[in-house]
Design an enzyme around this catalytic site. Structure first.
Site, PDB file in Angstrom:
ATOM      1  N   LYS A  21      -1.666  -1.798  -4.128  1.00  0.00           N
ATOM      2  CA  LYS A  21      -2.757  -0.808  -4.096  1.00  0.00           C
ATOM      3  C   LYS A  21      -2.095   0.539  -3.835  1.00  0.00           C
ATOM      4  CE  LYS A  21      -6.222   1.348  -1.518  1.00  0.00           C
ATOM      5  NZ  LYS A  21      -7.588   1.092  -1.207  1.00  0.00           N
ATOM      6  N   ARG A  27      -9.492  11.732  14.081  1.00  0.00           N
ATOM      7  CA  ARG A  27      -8.658  11.880  12.885  1.00  0.00           C
ATOM      8  C   ARG A  27      -9.161  13.058  12.064  1.00  0.00           C
ATOM      9  NH1 ARG A  27      -7.799   7.515   7.886  1.00  0.00           N
ATOM     10  NH2 ARG A  27      -6.755   9.025   6.536  1.00  0.00           N
ATOM     11  N   HIS A  32     -10.782  -3.337   2.720  1.00  0.00           N
ATOM     12  CA  HIS A  32     -10.264  -2.004   3.028  1.00  0.00           C
ATOM     13  C   HIS A  32      -9.482  -2.012   4.338  1.00  0.00           C
ATOM     14  CE1 HIS A  32     -11.116   1.728   5.410  1.00  0.00           C
ATOM     15  NE2 HIS A  32     -10.701   2.313   4.308  1.00  0.00           N
ATOM     16  N   SER A  33      -8.583  -1.040   4.484  1.00  0.00           N
ATOM     17  CA  SER A  33      -7.930  -0.905   5.794  1.00  0.00           C
ATOM     18  C   SER A  33      -7.713   0.560   6.131  1.00  0.00           C
ATOM     19  CB  SER A  33      -6.586  -1.645   5.798  1.00  0.00           C
ATOM     20  OG  SER A  33      -5.517  -0.777   5.535  1.00  0.00           O
ATOM     21  N   ASN A  34      -7.472   0.800   7.406  1.00  0.00           N
ATOM     22  CA  ASN A  34      -6.991   2.094   7.892  1.00  0.00           C
ATOM     23  C   ASN A  34      -5.807   1.800   8.814  1.00  0.00           C
ATOM     24  OD1 ASN A  34     -10.263   3.326   7.841  1.00  0.00           O
ATOM     25  ND2 ASN A  34      -8.571   4.400   6.892  1.00  0.00           N
ATOM     26  N   LYS A  42      -2.158   4.602  -3.361  1.00  0.00           N
ATOM     27  CA  LYS A  42      -3.013   5.710  -2.929  1.00  0.00           C
ATOM     28  C   LYS A  42      -2.731   6.958  -3.763  1.00  0.00           C
ATOM     29  CE  LYS A  42      -5.531   5.785  -0.198  1.00  0.00           C
ATOM     30  NZ  LYS A  42      -6.970   5.545  -0.292  1.00  0.00           N
ATOM     31  N   TYR A  87       0.850  -1.201   0.000  1.00  0.00           N
ATOM     32  CA  TYR A  87       0.000   0.000   0.000  1.00  0.00           C
ATOM     33  C   TYR A  87       0.887   1.253   0.000  1.00  0.00           C
ATOM     34  CZ  TYR A  87      -4.478   2.331   1.087  1.00  0.00           C
ATOM     35  OH  TYR A  87      -5.623   3.082   1.058  1.00  0.00           O
ATOM     36  N   ASP A 145      -6.292   4.306  -6.031  1.00  0.00           N
ATOM     37  CA  ASP A 145      -7.427   4.822  -5.256  1.00  0.00           C
ATOM     38  C   ASP A 145      -7.209   6.303  -4.935  1.00  0.00           C
ATOM     39  OD1 ASP A 145      -9.481   5.348  -3.517  1.00  0.00           O
ATOM     40  OD2 ASP A 145      -8.664   4.168  -1.862  1.00  0.00           O
ATOM     41  N   PRO A 146      -7.815   7.212  -5.737  1.00  0.00           N
ATOM     42  CA  PRO A 146      -7.642   8.637  -5.451  1.00  0.00           C
ATOM     43  C   PRO A 146      -8.670   9.172  -4.455  1.00  0.00           C
ATOM     44  CG  PRO A 146      -8.789   8.374  -7.520  1.00  0.00           C
ATOM     45  CD  PRO A 146      -8.555   6.978  -6.995  1.00  0.00           C
ATOM     46  N   ASN A 147      -9.417   8.295  -3.816  1.00  0.00           N
ATOM     47  CA  ASN A 147     -10.425   8.716  -2.832  1.00  0.00           C
ATOM     48  C   ASN A 147     -11.312   9.837  -3.373  1.00  0.00           C
ATOM     49  OD1 ASN A 147      -8.061   7.792  -0.491  1.00  0.00           O
ATOM     50  ND2 ASN A 147     -10.157   7.047  -0.294  1.00  0.00           N
TER      51      ASN A 147
HETATM   52  O1  GKR Z   1      -4.943   6.084   5.146  1.00  0.00           O
HETATM   53  O2  GKR Z   1      -5.127   7.974   4.133  1.00  0.00           O
HETATM   54  C1  GKR Z   1      -5.432   6.789   4.287  1.00  0.00           C
HETATM   55  C2  GKR Z   1      -6.448   6.188   3.365  1.00  0.00           C
HETATM   56  O3  GKR Z   1      -6.889   7.124   2.440  1.00  0.00           O
HETATM   57  C3  GKR Z   1      -7.575   5.649   4.163  1.00  0.00           C
HETATM   58  O4  GKR Z   1      -8.083   6.615   5.032  1.00  0.00           O
HETATM   59  C4  GKR Z   1      -8.708   5.126   3.346  1.00  0.00           C
HETATM   60  O5  GKR Z   1      -9.751   4.805   4.201  1.00  0.00           O
HETATM   61  O6  GKR Z   1      -7.286   3.299   2.758  1.00  0.00           O
HETATM   62  C5  GKR Z   1      -8.475   3.849   2.647  1.00  0.00           C
HETATM   63  C6  GKR Z   1      -9.148   3.697   1.330  1.00  0.00           C
HETATM   64  O7  GKR Z   1      -8.953   2.692   0.704  1.00  0.00           O
HETATM   65  O8  GKR Z   1      -9.922   4.554   0.937  1.00  0.00           O
HETATM   66 MG    MG Z   2     -10.374   3.350  -0.865  1.00  0.00          MG
END
Ligand code: GKR
Ligand code: MG
Length: 434
Positions: free
Chosen positions: A191, A413, A329-331, A193, A145, A222-224
């Site tokens: 994966k 957070r 998914h994870s955090n 980010k 990740y 994954d650009p959220n």
């Molecule tokens: O850790 O900044 C992060 C990720 O953006 C996380 O908050 C997301 O929840 O990993 C996550 C995702 O797949 O969207």
């Molecule tokens: Mg995501």
């Protein structure tokens, strides 16, 4: 088996300055560790989101939990995940996972469910995955990740941590980071980010990743939800080849309607890259519309907010029926969560992708699991031949986590605030940004 005590530990763990479209990770991520103790002295544990609200929600349930039978407790509490309102739409886009008030109840329930399962498993001498239907795999695959990040390894003051991966704010640096992570843990997929640099630079990053890691390593980005429909299409077309063969495009844009439009227009061009989500579909109530629109072809489950392990298994069955893929998914998290993720994944036949994990970003110094960090070998976590989740707490480490929490100035957070504090004073989360 009666529960005679419930202990809730709010802890803080060092976290590097990772970037996403939400903003910047704070120097510490907050987590909650729950202990449920039975009358015969066995302790079941679980890990969930941190800060004030999750701990308070657990504290409020204490009178119902202490004195309850651990075998029956989750049945009595099931209206929290299956009752009125629980099935309704909860999709969210703007809030960081763990801060969505609409899934607060399912998050609380999940922490209790996992604690009970660990307790029961430890009492009957069986691993959790074998209590919830039985394992279909002994090893669970996770993906690397990589994140764009600023220099720093997390922590503050005399508690600053080594920066294992260094700054990564260019495609080249990101690829170096990914290679380092893959070589350390043996991950078989990546994966990535996104949602941080200009989309063209993120396209370049994926192309470089493909070039350096080869076509046998599936790639996801994954650009959220940082992109418009048009940008999502542009990226989807540019990366049609790189995201094929087991990869996917995760939450390119916000909301089911926009996701559906991206899907429709990509398919019209013959591009079958599946769209994945962990924000547009976060509850059973979100699924009918998503299917009606063909907005999402992969759902990312997460027992922490889907309402526990059995809800994830229900979700998996539903996905199978509708021909939808399931990823995880994870955090930011420690080993107790990682083991929870591994156990539910081990007992979920329809899990069609390697799971996400932030675990490489956390350090040994913060781990609360006895014996240190859980091993990831060849990209996989092995289900240990031990009862329950297979891990116990190291109480000295837990105490250190609590001390860090006490010193931490924040109780939730807020990546946007961290971004303003450390990087750009005027930064705002704008969706879509590009
Ligand atoms: O850790 O900044 C992060 C990720 O953006 C996380 O908050 C997301 O929840 O990993 C996550 C995702 O797949 O969207
Ligand atoms: Mg995501």
């Amino acid at each position: 088996m009666k529960i005679v005590d419930m202990r809730i530990h709010s802890i803080a763990i060092a976290d590097p300055p990772l970037r996403s479209s939400y903003g910047l990770h704070a120097p510490y991520a907050l987590r909650t560790i729950l202990e449920l103790q039975s009358e015969d002295g066995i302790v079941g544990i679980s890990e969930t989101y941190g800060g004030q609200a999750p701990a308070q929600a657990l504290r409020q349930l204490r009178p119902q939990i202490v004195g309850a039978d651990s075998y029956r407790l989750t049945g009595f509490l099931s209206p929290m995940v299956e009752g009125q309102g629980a099935g309704f739409e909860r999709s969210q886009t703007y809030l960081v996972p763990g801060e969505n008030p609409l899934d607060a109840t399912t998050r609380t329930y999940a922490a209790i469910e996992v604690g009970c399962l660990d307790l029961i498993g430890k009492s009957v001498g069986q691993p959790v995955c074998d209590l919830i239907g039985g394992r279909v795999r002994d090893e669970v695959a996770f993906s690397a990740y990589p994140f764009y990040k600023h220099a720093g390894g997390g922590g503050e003051g005399d508690d600053v941590r080594e920066d294992e991966y260094g700054e990564a704010l260019t495609p080249e640096a990101l690829v170096q980071q990914a290679k380092q992570m893959v070589s350390k843990y043996g991950f078989g997929s990546v994966k990535f980010k996104g949602g941080v640099l200009e989309p063209d630079l993120e396209i370049e990053t994926i192309k470089l990743l493909r070039q350096e890691l080869g076509p046998e390593v599936p790639l996801r980005i994954d650009p959220n939800s940082a992109w418009t429909v048009e940008t999502s299409l542009r990226v989807g077309k540019a990366l049609a080849e790189e995201l094929s063969g087991g990869g996917y495009l995760e939450d390119p844009t916000a909301g089911l309607d926009n996701m559906a439009e991206v899907r429709r227009r990509l398919v019209a061009e013959g591009i079958m890259t599946p769209l994945a989500t962990n924000v547009a579909v976060t509850s059973f109530g979100d699924i009918p519309r998503s299917i009606e629109l063909d907005a999402v072809q992969i759902i990312l489950c997460d027992h922490h907010y889907w309402g526990g392990m059995r809800q994830v298994q229900h979700l998996a069955n539903l996905c199978k029926v509708f021909g939808i893929g399931l990823s995880m998914h994870s955090n930011s998290h420690l080993g107790v969560s990682l083991m929870g993720m591994a156990h539910v994944a081990a007992a979920t036949p329809h899990l069609t992708y390697a799971c996400d994990t932030h675990y490489p970003w956390q350090s040994e110094q913060d781990e609360v699991v006895e014996g240190g960090r859980v091993s990831i070998v060849n990209g996989c976590v092995k289900i240990p031949d031990k009862p329950g989740l297979g891990v116990e707490l190291d109480y000295d480490q837990l105490a250190r986590g609590r001390e860090r929490y006490e010193k931490c100035p924040y109780r939730k957070r807020d990546d946007e605030a961290q971004m303003r504090k450390h990087i750009y004073p005027d930064w705002k989360r704008i969706l879509p940004r590009w």
